[in-house]
Motif scaffolding. Sequence first.
Motif, PDB file in Angstrom:
ATOM      1  N   GLU A  70      64.825 -44.181  18.320  1.00 22.40           N
ATOM      2  CA  GLU A  70      65.484 -43.571  17.169  1.00 22.40           C
ATOM      3  C   GLU A  70      65.782 -42.096  17.399  1.00 22.40           C
ATOM      4  O   GLU A  70      66.684 -41.528  16.793  1.00 22.40           O
ATOM      5  N   ASP A  71      65.024 -41.459  18.302  1.00 23.18           N
ATOM      6  CA  ASP A  71      65.226 -40.043  18.572  1.00 23.18           C
ATOM      7  C   ASP A  71      66.431 -39.802  19.476  1.00 23.18           C
ATOM      8  O   ASP A  71      66.825 -38.658  19.677  1.00 23.18           O
ATOM      9  N   ARG A  72      66.994 -40.848  20.067  1.00 19.42           N
ATOM     10  CA  ARG A  72      68.073 -40.668  21.025  1.00 19.42           C
ATOM     11  C   ARG A  72      69.447 -40.940  20.421  1.00 19.42           C
ATOM     12  O   ARG A  72      70.447 -40.835  21.127  1.00 19.42           O
ATOM     13  N   ASP A  73      69.508 -41.293  19.138  1.00 23.22           N
ATOM     14  CA  ASP A  73      70.797 -41.550  18.500  1.00 23.22           C
ATOM     15  C   ASP A  73      71.525 -40.228  18.306  1.00 23.22           C
ATOM     16  O   ASP A  73      71.193 -39.440  17.429  1.00 23.22           O
ATOM     17  N   GLY A  74      72.507 -39.980  19.165  1.00 22.25           N
ATOM     18  CA  GLY A  74      73.218 -38.710  19.139  1.00 22.25           C
ATOM     19  C   GLY A  74      72.842 -37.789  20.270  1.00 22.25           C
ATOM     20  O   GLY A  74      73.437 -36.729  20.438  1.00 22.25           O
ATOM     21  N   SER A  75      71.846 -38.194  21.063  1.00 27.19           N
ATOM     22  CA  SER A  75      71.406 -37.352  22.167  1.00 27.19           C
ATOM     23  C   SER A  75      72.240 -37.623  23.417  1.00 27.19           C
ATOM     24  O   SER A  75      72.731 -38.734  23.626  1.00 27.19           O
ATOM     25  N   ARG A  86      80.557 -42.111  24.852  1.00 25.81           N
ATOM     26  CA  ARG A  86      81.107 -41.937  23.507  1.00 25.81           C
ATOM     27  C   ARG A  86      80.634 -40.619  22.890  1.00 25.81           C
ATOM     28  O   ARG A  86      81.432 -39.850  22.361  1.00 25.81           O
ATOM     29  N   MET A  87      79.341 -40.336  22.989  1.00 27.96           N
ATOM     30  CA  MET A  87      78.805 -39.130  22.372  1.00 27.96           C
ATOM     31  C   MET A  87      79.295 -37.880  23.097  1.00 27.96           C
ATOM     32  O   MET A  87      79.587 -36.863  22.475  1.00 27.96           O
ATOM     33  N   ARG A  88      79.410 -37.967  24.403  1.00 22.84           N
ATOM     34  CA  ARG A  88      79.880 -36.804  25.168  1.00 22.84           C
ATOM     35  C   ARG A  88      81.309 -36.451  24.775  1.00 22.84           C
ATOM     36  O   ARG A  88      81.662 -35.275  24.644  1.00 22.84           O
ATOM     37  N   LYS A  89      82.142 -37.461  24.581  1.00 18.28           N
ATOM     38  CA  LYS A  89      83.517 -37.203  24.160  1.00 18.28           C
ATOM     39  C   LYS A  89      83.558 -36.569  22.773  1.00 18.28           C
ATOM     40  O   LYS A  89      84.325 -35.637  22.514  1.00 18.28           O
ATOM     41  N   LEU A  90      82.702 -37.062  21.887  1.00 17.51           N
ATOM     42  CA  LEU A  90      82.713 -36.559  20.518  1.00 17.51           C
ATOM     43  C   LEU A  90      82.251 -35.106  20.439  1.00 17.51           C
ATOM     44  O   LEU A  90      82.910 -34.265  19.831  1.00 17.51           O
ATOM     45  N   VAL A  91      81.120 -34.796  21.065  1.00 19.70           N
ATOM     46  CA  VAL A  91      80.613 -33.432  20.966  1.00 19.70           C
ATOM     47  C   VAL A  91      81.382 -32.493  21.896  1.00 19.70           C
ATOM     48  O   VAL A  91      81.565 -31.314  21.589  1.00 19.70           O
ATOM     49  N   GLY A  92      81.848 -33.029  23.031  1.00 18.20           N
ATOM     50  CA  GLY A  92      82.626 -32.201  23.948  1.00 18.20           C
ATOM     51  C   GLY A  92      83.936 -31.746  23.350  1.00 18.20           C
ATOM     52  O   GLY A  92      84.480 -30.703  23.721  1.00 18.20           O
ATOM     53  N   HIS A  93      84.441 -32.512  22.390  1.00 13.04           N
ATOM     54  CA  HIS A  93      85.679 -32.158  21.699  1.00 13.04           C
ATOM     55  C   HIS A  93      85.527 -30.841  20.954  1.00 13.04           C
ATOM     56  O   HIS A  93      86.492 -30.087  20.781  1.00 13.04           O
ATOM     57  N   ALA A  94      84.294 -30.566  20.495  1.00 12.49           N
ATOM     58  CA  ALA A  94      84.050 -29.338  19.744  1.00 12.49           C
ATOM     59  C   ALA A  94      83.425 -28.245  20.619  1.00 12.49           C
ATOM     60  O   ALA A  94      83.709 -27.064  20.451  1.00 12.49           O
ATOM     61  N   PHE A  95      82.576 -28.648  21.576  1.00 16.58           N
ATOM     62  CA  PHE A  95      81.833 -27.691  22.385  1.00 16.58           C
ATOM     63  C   PHE A  95      82.611 -27.413  23.668  1.00 16.58           C
ATOM     64  O   PHE A  95      82.266 -27.862  24.750  1.00 16.58           O
ATOM     65  N   ALA A 212      85.024 -34.030  14.355  1.00 15.39           N
ATOM     66  CA  ALA A 212      85.380 -34.537  15.683  1.00 15.39           C
ATOM     67  C   ALA A 212      85.756 -36.009  15.600  1.00 15.39           C
ATOM     68  O   ALA A 212      85.118 -36.789  14.904  1.00 15.39           O
ATOM     69  N   ASP A 213      86.817 -36.373  16.301  1.00 13.82           N
ATOM     70  CA  ASP A 213      87.337 -37.741  16.229  1.00 13.82           C
ATOM     71  C   ASP A 213      87.816 -38.156  17.621  1.00 13.82           C
ATOM     72  O   ASP A 213      88.659 -37.489  18.219  1.00 13.82           O
ATOM     73  N   VAL A 214      87.240 -39.238  18.129  1.00  9.93           N
ATOM     74  CA  VAL A 214      87.673 -39.798  19.399  1.00  9.93           C
ATOM     75  C   VAL A 214      87.966 -41.274  19.174  1.00  9.93           C
ATOM     76  O   VAL A 214      87.077 -42.050  18.830  1.00  9.93           O
ATOM     77  N   HIS A 342      76.321 -36.442  33.793  1.00 11.07           N
ATOM     78  CA  HIS A 342      75.294 -35.710  33.057  1.00 11.07           C
ATOM     79  C   HIS A 342      75.301 -34.219  33.387  1.00 11.07           C
ATOM     80  O   HIS A 342      74.316 -33.525  33.104  1.00 11.07           O
ATOM     81  N   PHE A 343      76.399 -33.730  33.964  1.00  7.04           N
ATOM     82  CA  PHE A 343      76.512 -32.297  34.208  1.00  7.04           C
ATOM     83  C   PHE A 343      76.320 -31.556  32.891  1.00  7.04           C
ATOM     84  O   PHE A 343      76.846 -31.948  31.848  1.00  7.04           O
ATOM     85  N   CYS A 344      75.557 -30.470  32.932  1.00  5.07           N
ATOM     86  CA  CYS A 344      75.136 -29.766  31.720  1.00  5.07           C
ATOM     87  C   CYS A 344      76.316 -29.320  30.862  1.00  5.07           C
ATOM     88  O   CYS A 344      77.181 -28.553  31.311  1.00  5.07           O
ATOM     89  N   LEU A 345      76.349 -29.795  29.611  1.00  9.54           N
ATOM     90  CA  LEU A 345      77.415 -29.435  28.684  1.00  9.54           C
ATOM     91  C   LEU A 345      77.389 -27.944  28.358  1.00  9.54           C
ATOM     92  O   LEU A 345      78.419 -27.334  28.074  1.00  9.54           O
TER      93      LEU A 345
END
Length: 395
Positions: A70-75, A86-95, A212-214, A342-345
């Motif tokens: 449960e701690d990894r949902d969004g990690s 999926r998560m990398r695309k979503l957060v990478g869109h903003a970061f 954010a939308d992918v 997994h290159f550091c965001l």
Amino acid sequence: MTTLADRWNIQPDHIWLRGRQPEHVVQEGEDGIVNVYGYPEASAVLTDPEAFSNDVDRLMEGDQALTGKEDRDGSLLGVDPPEHTRMRKLVGHAFTPSMITRLAPRIAELTRNLLDEAGGSDRLDLVESLTYPLPVIVICEILGVPTDDLSLFREWVDRMARSASGLFDGDEDVDIAAAQRRVPEMLDYLAELVADRRKSPRADLIGDLIHADVDGERVTDRQIVTFLKDLIVVGHATTSAVLGNAVLCLDAHPEVAARVRADRSLVPGVFEETLRYLAPGAMAARATTRDVEIGGLAVGPDRLVMNWLGACNRDPRQFDRPHEFDPARDPNPHLAFSRGIHFCLGAPLARIEGRIVLNELLDRYRELRVDPGEPPVFLPLPFVIGVTDLVVRTA
């Protein structure tokens, strides 16, 4: 030759910090763990997510698990594709790097303010005055956290660091998951912050993540909270550590420090060479998913593979003069920010902070010498190389 590691007794078991390499680039320990010390071997592991999973928790038992599912949902930590993709695309869109670049003037201002607050004496507690608070403040400003609440984040990060340190000091009452779970108020705070942004949108990272939308998919509030928690904890720890390590490297190599003072174009190279020479993240773990071969060693599925990045970054097959600290080294393809998917965001943010902080320190102080009477104190964690206390003389 006395190395920096010998001088300050940095991680005695990490022989590569003392100018030596392990006998074999891939070694199987008595505990069944496969240790990788070679650059091409580690690069192959890090760039093959199908054969080498980032989810190492499934090999751990009970309290040794770093996180619960449960701690990894969004990690972005400890997860594999397709969830990671999926998560990398979503957060990478903003970061984005462009967003980070816009922060440069503010980071410079914050650095100057913190050094002003430290006063004009010839003694500077570098961690307490600068390298610890700066990354926290920068991340919190990116998130839009109120200034009055910054002290809370420092308290929470401290508590997690103490919990994690207890693991390796033989404290049987501390489990690995507790390092993050002992701060439920931080998660509650972040959840309230996200809920507030949904009601009252603002131009900050949280607002960007909310929108954010992918491919028509949005990030959930829980995923945002998990990502923010990782950003605060991991982003802060890595940046703080490498800033202190850079000053240690310059102190140990006064001839290099003189070159850098005379030629500031070398400052970015100091940061990159510090990441290679004294990487804060000493190890990256993976778990095999099938039969593989690593450097000629046959390894079965469900085996833990430890990639020792500090040793890989000194592999003479990849780096000429690997045990020399050279800010003019080019190219410098170190593995400190990992490799592959997994290159550091947060690498662009860390690099901008490093460049700004080093230039500000060199501008302000004639000297940056470690006080022999107050030797640096290093984190008691075997997988992280960084100082908790670093006093320098500035004149």
